[in-house]
Design a protein around this motif. Structure first.
Motif, PDB file in Angstrom:
ATOM      1  N   ASP A  17       0.811   7.373  -2.332  1.00 51.18           N
ATOM      2  CA  ASP A  17      -0.343   8.161  -2.975  1.00 51.18           C
ATOM      3  C   ASP A  17      -1.001   7.767  -4.117  1.00 51.18           C
ATOM      4  O   ASP A  17      -1.952   7.928  -4.329  1.00 51.18           O
ATOM      5  CB  ASP A  17       0.117   9.471  -3.083  1.00 51.18           C
ATOM      6  N   ALA A  18      -0.073   7.361  -5.141  1.00 50.30           N
ATOM      7  CA  ALA A  18      -0.678   6.867  -6.576  1.00 50.30           C
ATOM      8  C   ALA A  18      -1.352   5.751  -6.351  1.00 50.30           C
ATOM      9  O   ALA A  18      -2.585   5.478  -6.912  1.00 50.30           O
ATOM     10  CB  ALA A  18       0.448   6.617  -7.388  1.00 50.30           C
ATOM     11  N   PHE A  19      -1.091   4.754  -5.430  1.00 51.28           N
ATOM     12  CA  PHE A  19      -1.953   3.561  -5.049  1.00 51.28           C
ATOM     13  C   PHE A  19      -3.352   4.124  -4.595  1.00 51.28           C
ATOM     14  O   PHE A  19      -4.420   3.434  -4.912  1.00 51.28           O
ATOM     15  CB  PHE A  19      -1.080   2.430  -4.270  1.00 51.28           C
ATOM     16  N   THR A  20      -3.098   4.825  -3.322  1.00 53.84           N
ATOM     17  CA  THR A  20      -4.487   4.929  -2.832  1.00 53.84           C
ATOM     18  C   THR A  20      -5.498   5.994  -3.579  1.00 53.84           C
ATOM     19  O   THR A  20      -6.719   5.777  -3.425  1.00 53.84           O
ATOM     20  CB  THR A  20      -4.032   5.810  -1.217  1.00 53.84           C
ATOM     21  N   ASN A  21      -5.032   7.054  -4.145  1.00 55.24           N
ATOM     22  CA  ASN A  21      -5.534   8.240  -4.946  1.00 55.24           C
ATOM     23  C   ASN A  21      -5.440   8.262  -6.446  1.00 55.24           C
ATOM     24  O   ASN A  21      -6.138   8.907  -6.828  1.00 55.24           O
ATOM     25  CB  ASN A  21      -5.060   9.503  -4.165  1.00 55.24           C
ATOM     26  N   GLY A  22      -4.807   7.491  -6.954  1.00 53.04           N
ATOM     27  CA  GLY A  22      -4.576   7.422  -8.412  1.00 53.04           C
ATOM     28  C   GLY A  22      -5.047   6.677  -9.033  1.00 53.04           C
ATOM     29  O   GLY A  22      -5.736   5.412  -8.773  1.00 53.04           O
ATOM     30  N   MET A  23      -5.264   6.749 -10.552  1.00 49.50           N
ATOM     31  CA  MET A  23      -5.777   5.739 -11.429  1.00 49.50           C
ATOM     32  C   MET A  23      -5.091   4.487 -11.562  1.00 49.50           C
ATOM     33  O   MET A  23      -5.465   3.543 -11.811  1.00 49.50           O
ATOM     34  CB  MET A  23      -5.951   6.442 -12.802  1.00 49.50           C
ATOM     35  N   VAL A  24      -3.798   4.365 -11.398  1.00 55.13           N
ATOM     36  CA  VAL A  24      -2.907   3.070 -11.116  1.00 55.13           C
ATOM     37  C   VAL A  24      -3.286   2.383 -10.048  1.00 55.13           C
ATOM     38  O   VAL A  24      -3.592   1.205 -10.288  1.00 55.13           O
ATOM     39  CB  VAL A  24      -1.387   3.262 -11.506  1.00 55.13           C
ATOM     40  N   GLY A  25      -3.562   2.906  -9.075  1.00 56.11           N
ATOM     41  CA  GLY A  25      -4.137   2.068  -7.768  1.00 56.11           C
ATOM     42  C   GLY A  25      -5.557   1.336  -7.861  1.00 56.11           C
ATOM     43  O   GLY A  25      -5.831   0.492  -7.781  1.00 56.11           O
ATOM     44  N   ALA A  26      -6.569   2.232  -8.811  1.00 57.08           N
ATOM     45  CA  ALA A  26      -7.588   1.817  -8.969  1.00 57.08           C
ATOM     46  C   ALA A  26      -7.677   0.729  -9.908  1.00 57.08           C
ATOM     47  O   ALA A  26      -8.255  -0.356 -10.017  1.00 57.08           O
ATOM     48  CB  ALA A  26      -8.735   2.943  -9.625  1.00 57.08           C
ATOM     49  N   HIS A  27      -6.761   0.911 -11.071  1.00 57.32           N
ATOM     50  CA  HIS A  27      -6.751  -0.084 -12.022  1.00 57.32           C
ATOM     51  C   HIS A  27      -6.133  -1.459 -11.279  1.00 57.32           C
ATOM     52  O   HIS A  27      -6.651  -2.865 -11.621  1.00 57.32           O
ATOM     53  CB  HIS A  27      -5.481   0.267 -12.982  1.00 57.32           C
ATOM     54  N   ILE A  28      -5.048  -1.632 -10.440  1.00 55.66           N
ATOM     55  CA  ILE A  28      -4.603  -2.706  -9.582  1.00 55.66           C
ATOM     56  C   ILE A  28      -5.706  -3.210  -8.592  1.00 55.66           C
ATOM     57  O   ILE A  28      -6.012  -4.497  -8.644  1.00 55.66           O
ATOM     58  CB  ILE A  28      -3.564  -2.361  -8.743  1.00 55.66           C
ATOM     59  N   ARG A  29      -6.493  -2.506  -8.062  1.00 57.59           N
ATOM     60  CA  ARG A  29      -7.464  -2.854  -7.168  1.00 57.59           C
ATOM     61  C   ARG A  29      -8.631  -3.761  -8.262  1.00 57.59           C
ATOM     62  O   ARG A  29      -9.186  -4.717  -7.698  1.00 57.59           O
ATOM     63  CB  ARG A  29      -8.079  -1.935  -6.418  1.00 57.59           C
ATOM     64  N   ARG A  30      -8.941  -3.079  -9.241  1.00 59.73           N
ATOM     65  CA  ARG A  30      -9.910  -3.745 -10.208  1.00 59.73           C
ATOM     66  C   ARG A  30      -9.440  -5.127 -10.617  1.00 59.73           C
ATOM     67  O   ARG A  30     -10.248  -6.003 -10.893  1.00 59.73           O
ATOM     68  CB  ARG A  30     -10.482  -2.882 -11.405  1.00 59.73           C
ATOM     69  N   ALA A  31      -8.162  -5.237 -10.750  1.00 64.43           N
ATOM     70  CA  ALA A  31      -7.584  -6.334 -11.555  1.00 64.43           C
ATOM     71  C   ALA A  31      -7.512  -7.627 -10.353  1.00 64.43           C
ATOM     72  O   ALA A  31      -7.589  -8.820 -10.815  1.00 64.43           O
ATOM     73  CB  ALA A  31      -6.145  -6.126 -11.850  1.00 64.43           C
ATOM     74  N   PHE A  32      -7.527  -7.181  -8.905  1.00 58.96           N
ATOM     75  CA  PHE A  32      -7.589  -8.251  -8.090  1.00 58.96           C
ATOM     76  C   PHE A  32      -8.558  -7.989  -6.980  1.00 58.96           C
ATOM     77  O   PHE A  32      -8.306  -7.529  -5.854  1.00 58.96           O
ATOM     78  CB  PHE A  32      -6.025  -8.539  -7.458  1.00 58.96           C
ATOM     79  N   PRO A  33      -9.823  -8.104  -7.093  1.00 59.09           N
ATOM     80  CA  PRO A  33     -10.696  -7.525  -6.143  1.00 59.09           C
ATOM     81  C   PRO A  33     -11.116  -8.809  -5.265  1.00 59.09           C
ATOM     82  O   PRO A  33     -11.657  -8.315  -4.113  1.00 59.09           O
ATOM     83  CB  PRO A  33     -12.091  -7.648  -6.971  1.00 59.09           C
ATOM     84  N   ARG A  34     -10.731 -10.153  -5.289  1.00 54.53           N
ATOM     85  CA  ARG A  34     -10.777 -10.883  -4.424  1.00 54.53           C
ATOM     86  C   ARG A  34      -9.800 -11.456  -3.442  1.00 54.53           C
ATOM     87  O   ARG A  34      -8.474 -11.316  -3.924  1.00 54.53           O
ATOM     88  CB  ARG A  34     -11.073 -12.490  -4.915  1.00 54.53           C
ATOM     89  N   PRO A  35      -9.932 -11.422  -2.084  1.00 54.59           N
ATOM     90  CA  PRO A  35      -8.952 -11.771  -1.037  1.00 54.59           C
ATOM     91  C   PRO A  35      -8.066 -13.271  -1.540  1.00 54.59           C
ATOM     92  O   PRO A  35      -8.721 -14.022  -2.303  1.00 54.59           O
ATOM     93  CB  PRO A  35      -9.607 -11.970   0.242  1.00 54.59           C
ATOM     94  N   CYS A  36      -6.931 -13.354  -1.044  1.00 52.90           N
ATOM     95  CA  CYS A  36      -6.120 -14.551  -1.585  1.00 52.90           C
ATOM     96  C   CYS A  36      -6.013 -15.174  -0.208  1.00 52.90           C
ATOM     97  O   CYS A  36      -6.535 -14.939   0.982  1.00 52.90           O
ATOM     98  CB  CYS A  36      -4.870 -14.225  -2.289  1.00 52.90           C
ATOM     99  N   ARG A  37      -5.212 -16.209  -0.416  1.00 49.40           N
ATOM    100  CA  ARG A  37      -5.162 -17.246   0.839  1.00 49.40           C
ATOM    101  C   ARG A  37      -4.150 -16.589   1.972  1.00 49.40           C
ATOM    102  O   ARG A  37      -4.069 -17.180   3.108  1.00 49.40           O
ATOM    103  CB  ARG A  37      -4.379 -18.605   0.233  1.00 49.40           C
TER     104      ARG A  37
END
Length: 233
Positions: free
Chosen positions: A206-226
């Motif tokens: 829930d923290a990842f999907t709906n929380g500010m920490v999840g938004a922080h992580i998604r902003r840090a790694f916006p590009r798909p990886c190999r």
């Protein structure tokens, strides 16, 4: 070293997607091994199937044992969960970290109920005390752990009769890996109170999907990886 991550059956697992992006960016490694269940969007990972018909504790113990017995996986390897995020480069390699005395960790969890996890903590502590570790420390942190196969297999064998073995703690104490005491980086809540200056984060779904920490992580790694279909190389 190879990265080993037990993965449960079920959801699409967006946490794993972003965890892989963080490892690709900041955690040098040879290969990624997914053990248990393989989400269909993965690519360029090694996969090892293990039974998924037990509790989450039983399933992850099976996964770790399978990794230790597989000759294709490096020795040592780095053990991770699918919700561990490496937020910074690790120029000195994966650090050895622990949570402090098991007695202190027990006091914390005792305030939250008396479930299987706490019972396993106490049983693991009692086992270690019987084996001569009078004041064991807890390695049940949500951070990467370097695992030497022989030492982990020994810990799993010693604790095989426990229904909820705290395997990281058993391994760390029996193998004498030492380390530095830190506060756990698991974020349980949606709000803004989380560290942004450390190398690791971990989240509840829930923290990842709906929380500010999840938004922080998604902003840090916006590009798909190999490791994602259609991802970069």
């Amino acid at each position: 070293m190879d990265l080993v991550v037990p993965v449960r059956t079920g959801a699409v697992n967006q946490q794993l997607r972003y965890a892989l992006r963080s490892w690709a960016a900041h955690l040098p490694h040879r290969r990624v091994w997914v053990i248990g269940c393989r989400p269909p969007w993965l690519q360029d990972v090694r996969y090892l199937a293990t039974p998924q018909d037990g509790t989450k504790y039983v399933n992850t113990t099976r996964a770790v044992a399978a990794a230790c017995r597989n000759k294709g996986i490096s020795d040592p390897f780095v053990l991770l969960n699918d919700d561990f995020f490496t937020m910074q480069p690790l120029p000195d390699g994966v650090p050895v970290l622990h949570r402090g005395p098991v007695a202190e960790v027990e006091a914390y969890y005792a305030t939250r109920g008396n479930g299987a996890y706490l019972r396993g903590l106490r049983e693991t502590r009692d086992l270690l005390v019987r084996l001569g570790h009078d004041d064991p420390v807890s390695y049940e942190l949500h951070v990467p752990l370097v695992v030497h196969k022989e030492g982990m297999l020994h810990a799993l064998d010693v604790g095989r009769r426990l229904s909820v073995l705290h395997k990281r703690t058993a391994y760390g104490n029996l193998a004498g890996i030492g380390g530095e005491q830190v506060t756990d980086c698991k974020i349980l809540w949606r709000g803004p109170q989380f560290p942004t200056d450390g190398p690791f984060l971990s989240t509840m779904p829930d923290a990842f999907t709906n929380g500010m920490v999840g938004a922080h992580i998604r902003r840090a790694f916006p590009r798909p990886c190999r490791y994602e279909r259609g991802g970069g190389r």
